[in-house]
Write an enzyme that holds these catalytic residues in place. Structure first.
Site, PDB file in Angstrom:
ATOM      1  N   GLY A  10     -20.240 -16.302  -9.295  1.00  0.00           N
ATOM      2  CA  GLY A  10     -20.663 -15.552 -10.495  1.00  0.00           C
ATOM      3  C   GLY A  10     -20.746 -14.060 -10.224  1.00  0.00           C
ATOM      4  N   GLY A  13     -20.893 -11.096 -12.929  1.00  0.00           N
ATOM      5  CA  GLY A  13     -21.959 -11.048 -13.929  1.00  0.00           C
ATOM      6  C   GLY A  13     -22.863  -9.840 -13.775  1.00  0.00           C
ATOM      7  N   GLN A  14     -23.896  -9.808 -14.611  1.00  0.00           N
ATOM      8  CA  GLN A  14     -24.825  -8.665 -14.618  1.00  0.00           C
ATOM      9  C   GLN A  14     -25.416  -8.431 -13.222  1.00  0.00           C
ATOM     10  OE1 GLN A  14     -28.566  -9.207 -16.629  1.00  0.00           O
ATOM     11  NE2 GLN A  14     -29.002  -7.025 -16.722  1.00  0.00           N
ATOM     12  N   ARG A  38     -13.692 -15.922 -13.836  1.00  0.00           N
ATOM     13  CA  ARG A  38     -12.774 -14.991 -14.506  1.00  0.00           C
ATOM     14  C   ARG A  38     -12.507 -13.797 -13.592  1.00  0.00           C
ATOM     15  NH1 ARG A  38     -16.588 -11.113 -16.968  1.00  0.00           N
ATOM     16  NH2 ARG A  38     -18.633 -12.000 -16.587  1.00  0.00           N
ATOM     17  N   ASP A  51     -13.947 -21.666  -9.997  1.00  0.00           N
ATOM     18  CA  ASP A  51     -14.813 -22.392 -10.935  1.00  0.00           C
ATOM     19  C   ASP A  51     -15.781 -23.179 -10.057  1.00  0.00           C
ATOM     20  OD1 ASP A  51     -16.043 -24.188 -12.600  1.00  0.00           O
ATOM     21  OD2 ASP A  51     -14.221 -24.742 -13.698  1.00  0.00           O
ATOM     22  N   ILE A  52     -17.066 -22.930 -10.198  1.00  0.00           N
ATOM     23  CA  ILE A  52     -18.046 -23.531  -9.294  1.00  0.00           C
ATOM     24  C   ILE A  52     -18.071 -25.059  -9.430  1.00  0.00           C
ATOM     25  CG2 ILE A  52     -20.138 -23.426 -10.735  1.00  0.00           C
ATOM     26  CD1 ILE A  52     -19.761 -22.359  -7.032  1.00  0.00           C
ATOM     27  N   TYR A 140     -31.429 -24.326 -20.383  1.00  0.00           N
ATOM     28  CA  TYR A 140     -31.395 -23.387 -19.244  1.00  0.00           C
ATOM     29  C   TYR A 140     -32.598 -23.627 -18.321  1.00  0.00           C
ATOM     30  CZ  TYR A 140     -31.580 -18.801 -16.886  1.00  0.00           C
ATOM     31  OH  TYR A 140     -31.639 -17.783 -15.958  1.00  0.00           O
ATOM     32  N   LYS A 144     -32.724 -25.049 -14.505  1.00  0.00           N
ATOM     33  CA  LYS A 144     -33.272 -24.243 -13.400  1.00  0.00           C
ATOM     34  C   LYS A 144     -34.428 -24.974 -12.708  1.00  0.00           C
ATOM     35  CE  LYS A 144     -30.713 -20.505 -13.425  1.00  0.00           C
ATOM     36  NZ  LYS A 144     -29.898 -20.107 -12.273  1.00  0.00           N
ATOM     37  N   ILE A 170     -33.780  -9.229 -16.294  1.00  0.00           N
ATOM     38  CA  ILE A 170     -33.283  -8.141 -15.440  1.00  0.00           C
ATOM     39  C   ILE A 170     -32.638  -7.050 -16.304  1.00  0.00           C
ATOM     40  CG2 ILE A 170     -31.761  -7.545 -13.516  1.00  0.00           C
ATOM     41  CD1 ILE A 170     -34.132  -9.452 -12.791  1.00  0.00           C
TER      42      ILE A 170
HETATM   43  P1  NAD Z   1     -24.204 -13.438 -16.142  1.00  0.00           P
HETATM   44  O1  NAD Z   1     -24.033 -14.352 -17.304  1.00  0.00           O
HETATM   45  O2  NAD Z   1     -24.113 -11.981 -16.375  1.00  0.00           O
HETATM   46  O3  NAD Z   1     -23.151 -13.825 -15.011  1.00  0.00           O
HETATM   47  C1  NAD Z   1     -22.845 -15.157 -14.681  1.00  0.00           C
HETATM   48  C2  NAD Z   1     -21.456 -15.181 -14.088  1.00  0.00           C
HETATM   49  O4  NAD Z   1     -21.131 -16.540 -13.813  1.00  0.00           O
HETATM   50  C3  NAD Z   1     -20.384 -14.632 -15.036  1.00  0.00           C
HETATM   51  O5  NAD Z   1     -19.624 -13.629 -14.410  1.00  0.00           O
HETATM   52  C4  NAD Z   1     -19.533 -15.859 -15.374  1.00  0.00           C
HETATM   53  O6  NAD Z   1     -18.158 -15.558 -15.526  1.00  0.00           O
HETATM   54  C5  NAD Z   1     -19.779 -16.728 -14.161  1.00  0.00           C
HETATM   55  N1  NAD Z   1     -19.524 -18.155 -14.426  1.00  0.00           N
HETATM   56  C6  NAD Z   1     -19.838 -18.861 -15.539  1.00  0.00           C
HETATM   57  N2  NAD Z   1     -19.418 -20.123 -15.401  1.00  0.00           N
HETATM   58  C7  NAD Z   1     -18.856 -20.224 -14.180  1.00  0.00           C
HETATM   59  C8  NAD Z   1     -18.257 -21.275 -13.454  1.00  0.00           C
HETATM   60  N3  NAD Z   1     -18.100 -22.507 -13.972  1.00  0.00           N
HETATM   61  N4  NAD Z   1     -17.792 -21.016 -12.212  1.00  0.00           N
HETATM   62  C9  NAD Z   1     -17.916 -19.783 -11.667  1.00  0.00           C
HETATM   63  N5  NAD Z   1     -18.448 -18.743 -12.316  1.00  0.00           N
HETATM   64  C10 NAD Z   1     -18.933 -18.957 -13.546  1.00  0.00           C
HETATM   65  O7  NAD Z   1     -25.584 -13.826 -15.442  1.00  0.00           O
HETATM   66  P2  NAD Z   1     -26.537 -12.901 -14.555  1.00  0.00           P
HETATM   67  O8  NAD Z   1     -27.482 -12.244 -15.465  1.00  0.00           O
HETATM   68  O9  NAD Z   1     -25.725 -12.085 -13.613  1.00  0.00           O
HETATM   69  O10 NAD Z   1     -27.345 -14.030 -13.782  1.00  0.00           O
HETATM   70  C11 NAD Z   1     -27.018 -14.412 -12.456  1.00  0.00           C
HETATM   71  C12 NAD Z   1     -27.954 -15.521 -12.045  1.00  0.00           C
HETATM   72  O11 NAD Z   1     -29.309 -15.055 -12.113  1.00  0.00           O
HETATM   73  C13 NAD Z   1     -27.897 -16.752 -12.952  1.00  0.00           C
HETATM   74  O12 NAD Z   1     -28.044 -17.897 -12.161  1.00  0.00           O
HETATM   75  C14 NAD Z   1     -29.086 -16.592 -13.866  1.00  0.00           C
HETATM   76  O13 NAD Z   1     -29.568 -17.801 -14.319  1.00  0.00           O
HETATM   77  C15 NAD Z   1     -30.073 -15.890 -12.950  1.00  0.00           C
HETATM   78  N6  NAD Z   1     -31.059 -15.114 -13.699  1.00  0.00           N
HETATM   79  C16 NAD Z   1     -30.699 -14.009 -14.404  1.00  0.00           C
HETATM   80  C17 NAD Z   1     -31.643 -13.292 -15.122  1.00  0.00           C
HETATM   81  C18 NAD Z   1     -31.278 -12.066 -15.902  1.00  0.00           C
HETATM   82  O14 NAD Z   1     -32.133 -11.517 -16.609  1.00  0.00           O
HETATM   83  N7  NAD Z   1     -30.052 -11.574 -15.815  1.00  0.00           N
HETATM   84  C19 NAD Z   1     -32.983 -13.712 -15.101  1.00  0.00           C
HETATM   85  C20 NAD Z   1     -33.311 -14.878 -14.403  1.00  0.00           C
HETATM   86  C21 NAD Z   1     -32.348 -15.560 -13.674  1.00  0.00           C
HETATM   87  N1  SER Z   2     -32.857 -13.292 -18.569  1.00  0.00           N
HETATM   88  C1  SER Z   2     -32.679 -14.694 -18.616  1.00  0.00           C
HETATM   89  C2  SER Z   2     -32.443 -15.169 -19.992  1.00  0.00           C
HETATM   90  O1  SER Z   2     -32.939 -14.529 -20.892  1.00  0.00           O
HETATM   91  C3  SER Z   2     -33.908 -15.369 -18.056  1.00  0.00           C
HETATM   92  O2  SER Z   2     -33.537 -16.118 -16.992  1.00  0.00           O
HETATM   93  O3  SER Z   2     -31.802 -16.163 -20.173  1.00  0.00           O
END
Ligand code: NAD
Ligand code: SER
Length: 314
Positions: A10, A13-14, A38, A51-52, A140, A144, A170
């Site tokens: 991933g 992602g963000q 992607r 793809d995970i 979700y 988790k 975040i």
């Molecule tokens: P995001 O949605 O921005 O990024 C997730 C990435 O996973 C994307 O780039 C997507 O293309 C990729 N992805 C989706 N399906 C996939 C698959 N089958 N195989 C491989 N890649 C795949 O999410 P994020 O905000 O960067 O979050 C990263 C992690 O942190 C996640 O596990 C999320 O649950 C956790 N998290 C995020 C937040 C937040 O506020 N951003 C808060 C709590 C936990």
């Molecule tokens: N920022 C995340 C969400 O809103 C929390 O894990 O889904």
């Protein structure tokens, strides 16, 4: 000492895009393999499509790059999860299983991000304790919570050195958020800096726990570097930095943009937010591995606006 060789899932992602850079700065660009389902922009080091859910490709990449640590970020977040529950369950749970299995087979160290989403409306919402009622009400959160318990299971039964935090929402300027309930607190800065009004999908008094990206990266690296005996929680650590409402972040932004206006039109994400904590007790992370955040709403807002202005305003 074994050379660190990391796979980030991933990574586009963000969080993944910023964490991958931070890991490359720390361990060297060739020591960190970025992967995602992607294509993404990872010119500064190796990238592979993954793809995970494809356990064979994961195994192939682990062998090819001699991976000994995985930061498993690939997941479907809360908003998207409610729209596609089966897909979210599949990716979040079976994706984690694939990672846990390879970590077990190859004796790898693993980082798994959990979330404030594991809590539900039966959990105390103020200073939510580390050990408390966990009955999540989103797919979700369910995935988790199950993930945290599977992580602990692999630690207890197979000696996998798995470490995890429950990130709050975040907030970052580098990369857009990906389908979460806390995303409003990123979008609102973009609108303010671009001179536009913002329509918020949560009520003005909805308080949620949040964290600036720099602190999220700091916590992640700190936990992963901590001596194993200091990591006493093998489900997931509560983690906190700040909590605020849409009205409070708006007031802080208006110190820079007095004409900035926000209207409120709550949608289905209001119900999700109402089931999550308002503030988090993270003393266990502080006690065990020295966690302290650097950012509050005031200095985060200053950083967000400074960076977004440089990026968005020509
Ligand atoms: P995001 O949605 O921005 O990024 C997730 C990435 O996973 C994307 O780039 C997507 O293309 C990729 N992805 C989706 N399906 C996939 C698959 N089958 N195989 C491989 N890649 C795949 O999410 P994020 O905000 O960067 O979050 C990263 C992690 O942190 C996640 O596990 C999320 O649950 C956790 N998290 C995020 C937040 C937040 O506020 N951003 C808060 C709590 C936990
Ligand atoms: N920022 C995340 C969400 O809103 C929390 O894990 O889904």
């Amino acid at each position: 000492m074994t050379k660190v060789s990391i796979l980030v899932s991933g990574a586009n992602g963000q969080i993944g895009s910023v964490l991958t850079k931070a890991l490359r700065e720390k361990y060297g660009k060739d020591a960190v393999l970025a992967t995602d389902i992607r294509m993404g922009n990872h010119d500064d080091g190796p990238f592979e499509l993954l793809d995970i859910l494809d356990a064979k490709q994961l195994s192939r990449l682990v062998r090819k790059y001699k991976i000994n640590q995985i930061y498993h970020l690939a997941a479907i977040l809360s908003e998207t999860g409610e729209k596609h529950p089966r897909m979210a369950w599949d990716i979040n749970t079976n994706g984690l299983f694939n990672v846990l299995e390879i970590a077990k087979e190859r004796h790898m160290k693993l980082f798994f991000p959990s979330s404030i989403g594991v809590f539900g409306s039966h959990t105390p919402r103020v200073l939510t304790p580390q050990e408390t009622i966990i009955h999540p009400e989103t797919v979700y959160g369910i995935s988790k919570a199950a993930g945290e318990n599977w992580c602990q299971y692999y630690y207890l039964h197979y000696d996998v050195d798995v470490r995890s935090v429950r990130y709050p929402g975040i907030i970052s300027y580098q990369s857009p958020p990906g389908g979460g309930t806390t995303d409003y607190a990123v979008d609102i800065y973009h609108k303010a800096v671009q001179g536009e009004d913002y329509e918020c999908f949560l009520q003005e008094d909805t308080m949620l726990p949040m964290m600036y990206m720099d602190d999220a990266i700091k916590a992640t690296l700190q936990l992963m570097e901590a001596p194993a005996e200091k990591v006493k929680i093998r489900t997931s650590y509560n983690l906190a930095a700040m909590s605020f409402t849409p009205a409070e972040i708006t007031a802080e932004i208006q110190k820079y943009y007095p004409d900035f206006r926000v209207t409120y039109k709550p949608d289905f994400r209001q119900e999700i937010a109402d089931s999550w904590p308002q503030t988090i007790d993270d003393h266990q992370a502080t006690d065990d591995w020295g966690w302290h955040p650097d950012y509050d709403l005031k200095n985060m807002t200053s950083e967000m606006i400074r960076n977004l202005k440089a990026m968005l305003v020509k």
